[in-house]
Design an enzyme around this catalytic site. Structure first.
Site, PDB file in Angstrom:
ATOM      1  N   LYS A 134     -27.299  19.861  20.770  1.00 55.32           N
ATOM      2  CA  LYS A 134     -27.977  19.245  21.911  1.00 55.32           C
ATOM      3  C   LYS A 134     -26.980  19.072  23.035  1.00 55.32           C
ATOM      4  O   LYS A 134     -25.790  18.819  22.786  1.00 55.32           O
ATOM      5  CB  LYS A 134     -28.550  17.866  21.531  1.00 55.32           C
ATOM      6  CG  LYS A 134     -29.131  17.105  22.714  1.00 55.32           C
ATOM      7  CD  LYS A 134     -29.489  15.666  22.374  1.00 55.32           C
ATOM      8  CE  LYS A 134     -29.918  14.921  23.628  1.00 55.32           C
ATOM      9  NZ  LYS A 134     -30.257  13.505  23.371  1.00 55.32           N
ATOM     10  N   GLU A 181     -31.406   1.426  28.801  1.00 58.45           N
ATOM     11  CA  GLU A 181     -30.646   1.787  27.605  1.00 58.45           C
ATOM     12  C   GLU A 181     -29.449   0.879  27.379  1.00 58.45           C
ATOM     13  O   GLU A 181     -28.434   0.975  28.080  1.00 58.45           O
ATOM     14  CB  GLU A 181     -30.199   3.246  27.701  1.00 58.45           C
ATOM     15  CG  GLU A 181     -29.573   3.753  26.424  1.00 58.45           C
ATOM     16  CD  GLU A 181     -29.399   5.257  26.412  1.00 58.45           C
ATOM     17  OE1 GLU A 181     -28.504   5.731  25.684  1.00 58.45           O
ATOM     18  OE2 GLU A 181     -30.147   5.958  27.133  1.00 58.45           O
ATOM     19  N   GLU A 225     -34.410  15.201  18.757  1.00 59.45           N
ATOM     20  CA  GLU A 225     -33.488  14.697  19.773  1.00 59.45           C
ATOM     21  C   GLU A 225     -33.150  13.240  19.514  1.00 59.45           C
ATOM     22  O   GLU A 225     -31.992  12.810  19.624  1.00 59.45           O
ATOM     23  CB  GLU A 225     -34.121  14.864  21.160  1.00 59.45           C
ATOM     24  CG  GLU A 225     -33.239  14.383  22.294  1.00 59.45           C
ATOM     25  CD  GLU A 225     -33.901  14.514  23.656  1.00 59.45           C
ATOM     26  OE1 GLU A 225     -33.409  13.866  24.603  1.00 59.45           O
ATOM     27  OE2 GLU A 225     -34.897  15.258  23.778  1.00 59.45           O
ATOM     28  N   GLU A 361     -39.170  16.396  33.549  1.00 63.00           N
ATOM     29  CA  GLU A 361     -38.635  15.139  33.035  1.00 63.00           C
ATOM     30  C   GLU A 361     -37.629  14.532  34.010  1.00 63.00           C
ATOM     31  O   GLU A 361     -37.636  13.318  34.252  1.00 63.00           O
ATOM     32  CB  GLU A 361     -37.977  15.368  31.674  1.00 63.00           C
ATOM     33  CG  GLU A 361     -37.383  14.096  31.070  1.00 63.00           C
ATOM     34  CD  GLU A 361     -36.802  14.327  29.690  1.00 63.00           C
ATOM     35  OE1 GLU A 361     -35.786  13.666  29.372  1.00 63.00           O
ATOM     36  OE2 GLU A 361     -37.348  15.138  28.936  1.00 63.00           O
ATOM     37  N   LYS A 365     -37.625  10.804  36.081  1.00 66.34           N
ATOM     38  CA  LYS A 365     -36.507   9.859  36.069  1.00 66.34           C
ATOM     39  C   LYS A 365     -35.982   9.598  37.477  1.00 66.34           C
ATOM     40  O   LYS A 365     -35.637   8.461  37.813  1.00 66.34           O
ATOM     41  CB  LYS A 365     -35.397  10.392  35.158  1.00 66.34           C
ATOM     42  CG  LYS A 365     -35.808  10.413  33.687  1.00 66.34           C
ATOM     43  CD  LYS A 365     -34.766  11.088  32.813  1.00 66.34           C
ATOM     44  CE  LYS A 365     -35.165  11.038  31.352  1.00 66.34           C
ATOM     45  NZ  LYS A 365     -34.213  11.755  30.469  1.00 66.34           N
TER      46      LYS A 365
END
Length: 374
Positions: A134, A181, A225, A361, A365
């Site tokens: 990834k 986060e 992921e 995506e 964001k």
């Protein structure tokens, strides 16, 4: 005045605004003491500096670049690591106002769409070749015009009550954001972090929104992921000496414009001066913002992404004299300078990633900031 009012009116070189979910807002004004760190061991150096800098009852605000590289260009003044004990610390609640206009008319400049699609194709090629599992690929857009950082922070605080809203000002430039986060929190001996990875857009109707969330929760690509991040966090915390709890349940975290998969990882470790920063160093960069294997993903980003991330996706937060503190990953963020702002957003690329979906995506964001200023 509220902490945000104090932040808005401070004319000195250093000013920090911090408001995390469930906590009082804080404004750190001026720099009573400050230390900059760099090099491969910058987080250990920061932990040692925090132990030396802080007297009982004090805190230091800290921010770090995604990569350990000298600050330059637009990011001058935001080095690879900086701790500041403020001259004044103001705490209080915020009214959460959303009616302050953050500046004049803005023009968004984005010439990155073709190059971003190409970068995703390059990344999937590296993954198919077995070089990576990834990698997070980011892109940058600019909004040109006059922007008031304090007004942006007011709007972000109003709209993102489940995120940490932050502003780190160095003279005129100011790095702002609303991050969902948690990188790591240390409260007494309790360590908490969250794996936040895997993404789906919000639906246009309640039924469509629920369907998107359910698809995210069962999508094999998004689950893969997310799994990378959970296992990375558990492994790195264990190596740092944290006695781990069982892994929490994976849930769908819903924010304006976007859903994420989220899993809490927690444990215990005895606090000591600088400890929160040592844990930051153990976890950064997680696969949620870098990739896996970590070293190869960072190398791929440096060679292929084509932008200077600066403090984007780096750790930002605070630490106290005991070593407890709270650090978030600097996402949904922008660097505001005279004349405009730079915004960066990324997407996690794994086997089977589609360039158009990953581009969409990043649009979602980027909208977290663009929607409050345009």
């Amino acid at each position: 005045m509220t902490p945000l009012d104090e932040f808005a009116h401070w004319a000195g070189g250093d000013r920090v605004y911090w408001r995390a979910p469930g906590d009082e807002a804080m404004a750190g004004l001026g720099a009573a003491r400050a230390v900059e760190v760099d090099g491969a061991w910058r987080f250990d150096a920061a932990a040692g500096a925090a132990a030396d800098l802080l007297d009982e009852g004090e805190i230091a605000f800290a921010g770090f670049g995604f990569a350990d590289k000298p600050a330059s260009g637009a990011w001058a003044g935001f080095p690879s690591g900086r701790l500041v004990v403020p001259e004044r610390l103001v705490r209080g609640t915020e009214p959460g106002t959303d009616d302050i206009w953050p500046g004049g008319a803005l023009r968004v400049e984005d010439g990155t769409r073709p190059s971003y699609r190409d970068a995703v194709k390059q990344a999937t090629g590296a993954i198919d070749a077995g070089e990576l599992a990834k990698v997070v690929v980011a892109r940058e857009v600019e909004a040109v015009g006059s922007i008031d950082p304090a007004a942006v922070l007011a709007r972000l605080s109003s709209r993102f009550d489940s995120c940490a809203v932050f502003g780190f000002g160095r003279g005129a430039p100011c790095f702002v954001g609303a991050s969902p986060e948690v990188l790591v929190e240390l409260d007494d001996d309790v360590v908490t972090t969250f794996a936040v990875a895997g993404t789906a857009p919000r639906g246009s109707t309640p039924a469509g929104d629920d369907a998107n969330a359910q698809r995210l929760a069962s999508d094999p690509k998004e689950q893969a992921e997310h799994h990378y991040v959970v296992e990375y966090l558990r492994t790195r915390l264990a190596l740092a000496g944290v006695e781990l709890d069982p892994t929490g349940e994976t849930e769908v975290l819903t924010l304006p414009g976007i859903h994420h998969l989220s899993t809490m990882v927690s444990g215990r470790i005895a606090p000591e001066p600088g400890m929160a920063l040592r844990l930051v160093g153990a976890l950064h960069p997680s696969p949620a913002v870098g990739g896996t294997p970590s070293t190869f993903a960072q190398q791929w980003i440096a060679e292929n992404e084509g932008l200077d991330r600066g403090w984007y996706a780096g750790p930002v937060g605070w630490i106290d004299h005991r070593g407890c503190g709270s650090f978030y990953v600097a996402l949904r963020s922008a660097l505001i300078s005279p004349g405009g702002m730079r915004l960066i957003a990324g997407a996690g690329i794994v086997a089977g990633s589609d360039p158009e979906q990953e581009l969409a995506e990043t649009d979602i964001k980027l909208a977290a900031i663009l929607d409050v200023v345009t």
